[in-house]
Write a protein that holds these residues in place. Structure first.
Motif, PDB file in Angstrom:
ATOM      1  N   PRO A  97       0.900  -1.288   0.116  1.00 13.40           N
ATOM      2  CA  PRO A  97       0.037  -0.051  -0.044  1.00 13.40           C
ATOM      3  C   PRO A  97       0.776   1.443   0.008  1.00 13.40           C
ATOM      4  CG  PRO A  97      -0.730  -1.623   1.600  1.00 13.40           C
ATOM      5  CD  PRO A  97       0.445  -2.170   1.095  1.00 13.40           C
ATOM      6  N   GLU A  98       2.049   1.174   0.750  1.00 18.22           N
ATOM      7  CA  GLU A  98       2.880   2.294   0.819  1.00 18.22           C
ATOM      8  C   GLU A  98       3.728   2.618  -0.695  1.00 18.22           C
ATOM      9  OE1 GLU A  98       3.164  -0.228   2.836  1.00 18.22           O
ATOM     10  OE2 GLU A  98       2.262   0.649   4.554  1.00 18.22           O
ATOM     11  N   GLU A  99       3.688   1.701  -1.235  1.00 12.70           N
ATOM     12  CA  GLU A  99       4.472   1.978  -2.771  1.00 12.70           C
ATOM     13  C   GLU A  99       3.438   2.232  -3.621  1.00 12.70           C
ATOM     14  OE1 GLU A  99       8.025  -1.580  -3.049  1.00 12.70           O
ATOM     15  OE2 GLU A  99       5.612  -2.405  -3.020  1.00 12.70           O
ATOM     16  N   ALA A 100       2.311   1.579  -3.634  1.00  9.83           N
ATOM     17  CA  ALA A 100       1.169   2.302  -4.382  1.00  9.83           C
ATOM     18  C   ALA A 100       0.825   3.667  -4.106  1.00  9.83           C
ATOM     19  CB  ALA A 100      -0.053   1.501  -4.336  1.00  9.83           C
ATOM     20  N   LYS A 101       0.702   4.377  -2.850  1.00  8.25           N
ATOM     21  CA  LYS A 101       0.468   5.468  -2.588  1.00  8.25           C
ATOM     22  C   LYS A 101       1.633   6.255  -3.051  1.00  8.25           C
ATOM     23  CE  LYS A 101      -0.423   8.606   1.220  1.00  8.25           C
ATOM     24  NZ  LYS A 101      -0.165   9.807   0.323  1.00  8.25           N
ATOM     25  N   SER A 102       2.896   6.025  -2.825  1.00 10.43           N
ATOM     26  CA  SER A 102       3.924   6.754  -3.363  1.00 10.43           C
ATOM     27  C   SER A 102       3.877   6.805  -5.020  1.00 10.43           C
ATOM     28  CB  SER A 102       5.186   5.976  -2.964  1.00 10.43           C
ATOM     29  OG  SER A 102       6.469   6.703  -3.504  1.00 10.43           O
ATOM     30  N   LEU A 103       3.552   5.753  -5.884  1.00 12.00           N
ATOM     31  CA  LEU A 103       3.373   5.851  -7.097  1.00 12.00           C
ATOM     32  C   LEU A 103       2.428   6.865  -7.663  1.00 12.00           C
ATOM     33  CD1 LEU A 103       3.605   2.157  -7.985  1.00 12.00           C
ATOM     34  CD2 LEU A 103       5.517   3.694  -8.543  1.00 12.00           C
ATOM     35  N   ILE A 104       1.133   6.972  -6.950  1.00  8.83           N
ATOM     36  CA  ILE A 104      -0.012   7.832  -7.044  1.00  8.83           C
ATOM     37  C   ILE A 104       0.576   9.189  -6.902  1.00  8.83           C
ATOM     38  CG2 ILE A 104      -2.430   8.457  -6.487  1.00  8.83           C
ATOM     39  CD1 ILE A 104      -2.596   5.218  -5.976  1.00  8.83           C
ATOM     40  N   ASP A 105       1.323   9.246  -5.612  1.00 12.88           N
ATOM     41  CA  ASP A 105       1.643  10.893  -5.175  1.00 12.88           C
ATOM     42  C   ASP A 105       2.767  11.311  -6.313  1.00 12.88           C
ATOM     43  OD1 ASP A 105       0.255  10.600  -2.945  1.00 12.88           O
ATOM     44  OD2 ASP A 105       2.007  10.110  -1.700  1.00 12.88           O
ATOM     45  N   GLU A 106       3.456  10.532  -7.142  1.00 12.08           N
ATOM     46  CA  GLU A 106       4.307  10.825  -8.260  1.00 12.08           C
ATOM     47  C   GLU A 106       3.610  10.806  -9.596  1.00 12.08           C
ATOM     48  OE1 GLU A 106       8.109   8.668  -8.435  1.00 12.08           O
ATOM     49  OE2 GLU A 106       7.624   7.859  -6.609  1.00 12.08           O
ATOM     50  N   GLY A 107       2.261  10.970  -9.345  1.00 13.96           N
ATOM     51  CA  GLY A 107       1.388  10.924 -10.855  1.00 13.96           C
ATOM     52  C   GLY A 107       1.417   9.881 -11.840  1.00 13.96           C
ATOM     53  N   ILE A 108       1.885   8.672 -11.304  1.00 13.28           N
ATOM     54  CA  ILE A 108       1.871   7.284 -11.791  1.00 13.28           C
ATOM     55  C   ILE A 108       0.726   6.553 -11.557  1.00 13.28           C
ATOM     56  CG2 ILE A 108       2.985   5.288 -12.179  1.00 13.28           C
ATOM     57  CD1 ILE A 108       5.713   6.739 -10.947  1.00 13.28           C
ATOM     58  N   GLU A 109      -0.110   6.487 -12.554  1.00 10.38           N
ATOM     59  CA  GLU A 109      -1.546   5.761 -12.500  1.00 10.38           C
ATOM     60  C   GLU A 109      -1.321   4.288 -12.413  1.00 10.38           C
ATOM     61  OE1 GLU A 109      -4.118   6.994 -15.877  1.00 10.38           O
ATOM     62  OE2 GLU A 109      -3.383   9.088 -15.429  1.00 10.38           O
ATOM     63  N   VAL A 110      -1.925   4.015 -11.373  1.00  9.11           N
ATOM     64  CA  VAL A 110      -1.730   2.224 -10.869  1.00  9.11           C
ATOM     65  C   VAL A 110      -3.248   2.047 -10.368  1.00  9.11           C
ATOM     66  CG1 VAL A 110       0.498   2.131 -10.489  1.00  9.11           C
ATOM     67  CG2 VAL A 110      -1.186   2.720  -8.508  1.00  9.11           C
ATOM     68  N   SER A 111      -3.757   0.875 -10.460  1.00 10.25           N
ATOM     69  CA  SER A 111      -4.974   0.260 -10.123  1.00 10.25           C
ATOM     70  C   SER A 111      -4.737  -1.319  -9.788  1.00 10.25           C
ATOM     71  CB  SER A 111      -5.920   0.233 -11.235  1.00 10.25           C
ATOM     72  OG  SER A 111      -6.161   1.524 -11.699  1.00 10.25           O
ATOM     73  N   PRO A 112      -5.510  -1.518  -8.676  1.00  5.07           N
ATOM     74  CA  PRO A 112      -5.449  -3.029  -8.165  1.00  5.07           C
ATOM     75  C   PRO A 112      -6.190  -3.860  -9.245  1.00  5.07           C
ATOM     76  CG  PRO A 112      -6.999  -1.721  -6.878  1.00  5.07           C
ATOM     77  CD  PRO A 112      -6.025  -0.969  -7.855  1.00  5.07           C
ATOM     78  N   LEU A 113      -5.581  -5.066  -9.292  1.00  2.62           N
ATOM     79  CA  LEU A 113      -6.389  -6.256 -10.102  1.00  2.62           C
ATOM     80  C   LEU A 113      -7.556  -6.630  -9.219  1.00  2.62           C
ATOM     81  CD1 LEU A 113      -3.513  -8.590 -11.297  1.00  2.62           C
ATOM     82  CD2 LEU A 113      -5.043  -7.147 -12.791  1.00  2.62           C
ATOM     83  N   PRO A 114      -8.602  -6.682  -9.713  1.00  3.65           N
ATOM     84  CA  PRO A 114      -9.995  -7.276  -9.200  1.00  3.65           C
ATOM     85  C   PRO A 114      -9.840  -8.589  -8.384  1.00  3.65           C
ATOM     86  CG  PRO A 114     -10.428  -7.163 -11.303  1.00  3.65           C
ATOM     87  CD  PRO A 114      -8.755  -6.686 -11.272  1.00  3.65           C
ATOM     88  N   THR A 115     -10.072  -8.736  -7.383  1.00  4.15           N
ATOM     89  CA  THR A 115      -9.918  -9.981  -6.462  1.00  4.15           C
ATOM     90  C   THR A 115     -11.487 -10.597  -6.436  1.00  4.15           C
ATOM     91  OG1 THR A 115      -8.119  -8.854  -5.365  1.00  4.15           O
ATOM     92  CG2 THR A 115      -9.154 -11.289  -4.367  1.00  4.15           C
ATOM     93  N   LEU A 116     -11.813 -11.776  -6.783  1.00  7.82           N
ATOM     94  CA  LEU A 116     -12.903 -12.386  -6.721  1.00  7.82           C
ATOM     95  C   LEU A 116     -13.097 -13.315  -5.532  1.00  7.82           C
ATOM     96  CD1 LEU A 116     -13.067 -13.240 -10.450  1.00  7.82           C
ATOM     97  CD2 LEU A 116     -14.154 -11.093  -9.251  1.00  7.82           C
ATOM     98  N   PRO A 117     -14.042 -13.649  -4.911  1.00  7.94           N
ATOM     99  CA  PRO A 117     -14.192 -14.498  -3.806  1.00  7.94           C
ATOM    100  C   PRO A 117     -13.668 -15.745  -4.018  1.00  7.94           C
ATOM    101  CG  PRO A 117     -16.391 -13.366  -4.329  1.00  7.94           C
ATOM    102  CD  PRO A 117     -15.430 -13.229  -5.327  1.00  7.94           C
ATOM    103  N   GLU A 118     -13.728 -16.340  -5.086  1.00  6.08           N
ATOM    104  CA  GLU A 118     -12.978 -17.733  -5.457  1.00  6.08           C
ATOM    105  C   GLU A 118     -11.583 -17.642  -5.197  1.00  6.08           C
ATOM    106  OE1 GLU A 118     -14.566 -16.392  -9.582  1.00  6.08           O
ATOM    107  OE2 GLU A 118     -15.464 -16.596  -7.378  1.00  6.08           O
ATOM    108  N   ASP A 119     -11.198 -16.317  -5.506  1.00  4.03           N
ATOM    109  CA  ASP A 119      -9.644 -16.330  -5.159  1.00  4.03           C
ATOM    110  C   ASP A 119      -9.163 -16.528  -4.009  1.00  4.03           C
ATOM    111  OD1 ASP A 119      -9.418 -15.695  -7.756  1.00  4.03           O
ATOM    112  OD2 ASP A 119      -9.411 -13.538  -7.480  1.00  4.03           O
ATOM    113  N   ARG A 120     -10.082 -16.409  -2.795  1.00  3.34           N
ATOM    114  CA  ARG A 120      -9.690 -16.444  -1.434  1.00  3.34           C
ATOM    115  C   ARG A 120      -9.893 -17.730  -0.847  1.00  3.34           C
ATOM    116  NH1 ARG A 120     -13.397 -11.270  -0.643  1.00  3.34           N
ATOM    117  NH2 ARG A 120     -11.985  -9.708  -1.712  1.00  3.34           N
ATOM    118  N   ASN A 121     -10.295 -18.779  -1.563  1.00  2.86           N
ATOM    119  CA  ASN A 121     -10.790 -20.194  -1.188  1.00  2.86           C
ATOM    120  C   ASN A 121      -9.417 -20.914  -1.648  1.00  2.86           C
ATOM    121  OD1 ASN A 121     -12.955 -19.303  -0.128  1.00  2.86           O
ATOM    122  ND2 ASN A 121     -14.200 -19.782  -1.858  1.00  2.86           N
TER     123      ASN A 121
END
Length: 159
Positions: free
Chosen positions: A135-159
């Protein structure tokens, strides 16, 4: 994150999430926002109903009031198959999105933040990538103007 209701020039309605309104503006300007139905990059914001937060909800939206049933037969008896169908359709679309990214992008693993920065600053050629970032790395990237997005996680991924 901001969710916008969008409409393409062919009147297809869809939604998308953005880090900020400036991220949306930047992506539209670069023609990165496209209609998932027809692929058109001529996209604009559609009218949206505001999300209202109740005082006791602590950040949770107040659900819309239920319409009054005029007859006993009009009252629902449980979850409707329509809601289940919409949820199933959403999960299918999220899985398709994630599968598309995995198929068409390079997995750079834990090097994601460094690779994204190198491409952003012109040290490496731009290409689609995905990987892992704290999360810290992602926030740092966003603060630098670098567009990032998380990959969607589906319920079956957690099983």
């Amino acid at each position: 994150m901001i969710r916008y209701a969008l409409r393409c020039d062919r009147d297809h309605d869809f939604e998308s999430w953005f880090q900020s309104s400036s991220a949306y503006d930047s992506q539209v300007k670069r023609k990165l926002v496209t209609c998932p139905i027809c692929g058109s990059a001529k996209v604009e914001k559609a009218i949206m109903a505001p999300r209202i937060v109740g005082k006791k909800g602590r950040g949770r939206a107040t659900p819309p009031p239920e319409p009054a049933a005029t007859t006993p037969e009009a009252a629902p008896s449980g979850p409707t198959s329509l809601l289940m169908a919409q949820e199933k359709e959403l999960r299918t679309k999220l899985k398709e999105l994630r599968d598309h990214i995995v198929k068409n992008a390079d997995n750079v693993g834990e090097r994601f933040a460094n690779e994204a920065r190198a491409m952003h600053y012109g040290d490496k050629e731009h290409r689609p990538i995905y990987g892992e970032a704290s999360p810290e790395e992602a926030k740092s990237l966003i603060d630098e103007g670098i567009e990032v997005s998380p990959l969607p996680t589906l319920p079956e991924d957690r099983n």
